[in-house]
Design an enzyme around this catalytic site. Structure first.
Site, PDB file in Angstrom:
ATOM      1  N   LYS A  50       0.847  -1.188   0.000  1.00  0.00           N
ATOM      2  CA  LYS A  50       0.000   0.000   0.000  1.00  0.00           C
ATOM      3  C   LYS A  50       0.886   1.241   0.000  1.00  0.00           C
ATOM      4  O   LYS A  50       1.061   1.935   0.997  1.00  0.00           O
ATOM      5  CB  LYS A  50      -0.943  -0.018   1.206  1.00  0.00           C
ATOM      6  CG  LYS A  50      -1.943  -1.169   1.158  1.00  0.00           C
ATOM      7  CD  LYS A  50      -2.846  -1.183   2.379  1.00  0.00           C
ATOM      8  CE  LYS A  50      -3.812  -2.360   2.324  1.00  0.00           C
ATOM      9  NZ  LYS A  50      -4.688  -2.436   3.514  1.00  0.00           N
ATOM     10  N   LYS A  72      -4.632 -15.581  -0.650  1.00  0.00           N
ATOM     11  CA  LYS A  72      -5.619 -14.874   0.149  1.00  0.00           C
ATOM     12  C   LYS A  72      -6.957 -15.607   0.133  1.00  0.00           C
ATOM     13  O   LYS A  72      -7.103 -16.646  -0.528  1.00  0.00           O
ATOM     14  CB  LYS A  72      -5.777 -13.445  -0.372  1.00  0.00           C
ATOM     15  CG  LYS A  72      -4.549 -12.565  -0.172  1.00  0.00           C
ATOM     16  CD  LYS A  72      -4.747 -11.213  -0.830  1.00  0.00           C
ATOM     17  CE  LYS A  72      -3.638 -10.248  -0.464  1.00  0.00           C
ATOM     18  NZ  LYS A  72      -3.848  -9.655   0.865  1.00  0.00           N
TER      19      LYS A  72
END
Length: 277
Positions: free
Chosen positions: A133, A165
């Site tokens: 990020k 994920k």
């Protein structure tokens, strides 16, 4: 560490964005032959990051400038510390000044914030990681800044490792099946990490023999049990909702790594100035 060739391409974009056709103020206020000497000073205590990038900004714009860097990335400096000297065409220095200051202020701000988090887990075995990020276009440099502040880099990009994920698991049907599928084509030296939200998933990932198990937004009270279940078979990473208030308790649960985007997203640019010498 960062790629100087990519950095030079970024600098060209930054300068183009800021200058446009020309620095109108410098053109009308300063004669072409006028020279000057300027110093870059820290106006607060800070961890240095990006000072060499700032120096490249000046040299990229005008190779005739004489730039002397007096500190190095990773240094902790006090207010008033001389960081850089720049001599030569006054027009050139003042035209490139803002771009150079912007990047060193931004990156040093990330290093500063990172150092706070590193200090908050000092004395534990946990190490601080960054995330993906980052500011688009600045990932390489922002991750360098994290390293300057004492943190470690997680994946540099999607091609830098496999992180399974929840959506990957949903497609495959289970963690075991997802890991099996990933291993069919996984490069031999590439790490395999699985994101887990429950202790049941932790047990399944540990049994599959993955390299790293990420405890995604898991309650701090459940983390010691997760570490016990793993029993050293994989590294354990805590992630999600990490801040300066919570990180200390998380570090004491026995996890190996703690990752957070806040060292990038919550950082504040530091105060650095360029003054006439």
């Amino acid at each position: 560490m960062y790629d100087i060739f990519q950095t030079d391409r970024l600098i060209d974009q930054w300068l183009s964005e800021d200058i446009g056709y020309c620095d109108l103020t410098a053109q009308v206020m300063i004669e072409a032959g006028e020279t000057g000497a300027f110093v870059m000073n820290a106006r607060e205590t800070l961890i240095v990051a990006g000072v060499e990038v700032a120096a490249r900004v000046f040299k990229r714009y005008d190779p005739t400038l004489e730039v002397t860097v007096r500190v190095k990335d990773g240094d902790k400096v006090q207010r008033g510390t001389l960081m850089m000297e720049v001599r030569g065409s006054a027009r050139s220095v003042l035209t490139a000044e803002r771009t150079a200051l912007n990047i060193v202020q931004h990156l040093s701000g990330i290093a500063n914030e990172t150092a706070k988090y590193v200090a908050a887990i000092a004395g534990t075995a946990a190490r601080l990681l960054d995330t993906r990020k980052t500011t688009p276009g600045l990932r390489m440099l922002e991750k360098h800044a994290v390293a300057c502040g004492g943190g470690l880099n997680h994946r540099l990009g999607l091609d830098n490792g496999v992180l399974i994920k929840d959506n990957h698991i949903a497609v495959c049907g289970s963690i075991a099946k997802a890991v099996e599928r990933a291993r069919r084509q996984l490069p031999i030296l590439t790490k395999l990490e699985v994101e887990c939200e429950t202790l049941v998933q932790v047990a399944e990932a540990a049994a599959a023999g993955v390299d790293v198990i990420m405890l995604d937004n898991m309650a701090v009270g459940d983390m010691p049990e997760a570490v016990r279940i793993v029993a050293g078979r994989s590294k354990v990473e805590a992630s999600g909702g990490i801040n300066l208030t919570t990180i200390g308790a998380i570090a004491k649960t026995g996890v190996d790594y703690i990752s957070t985007s806040r060292i990038n997203q919550a950082s504040t640019g530091v105060d650095i100035g360029l003054d006439d010498a």
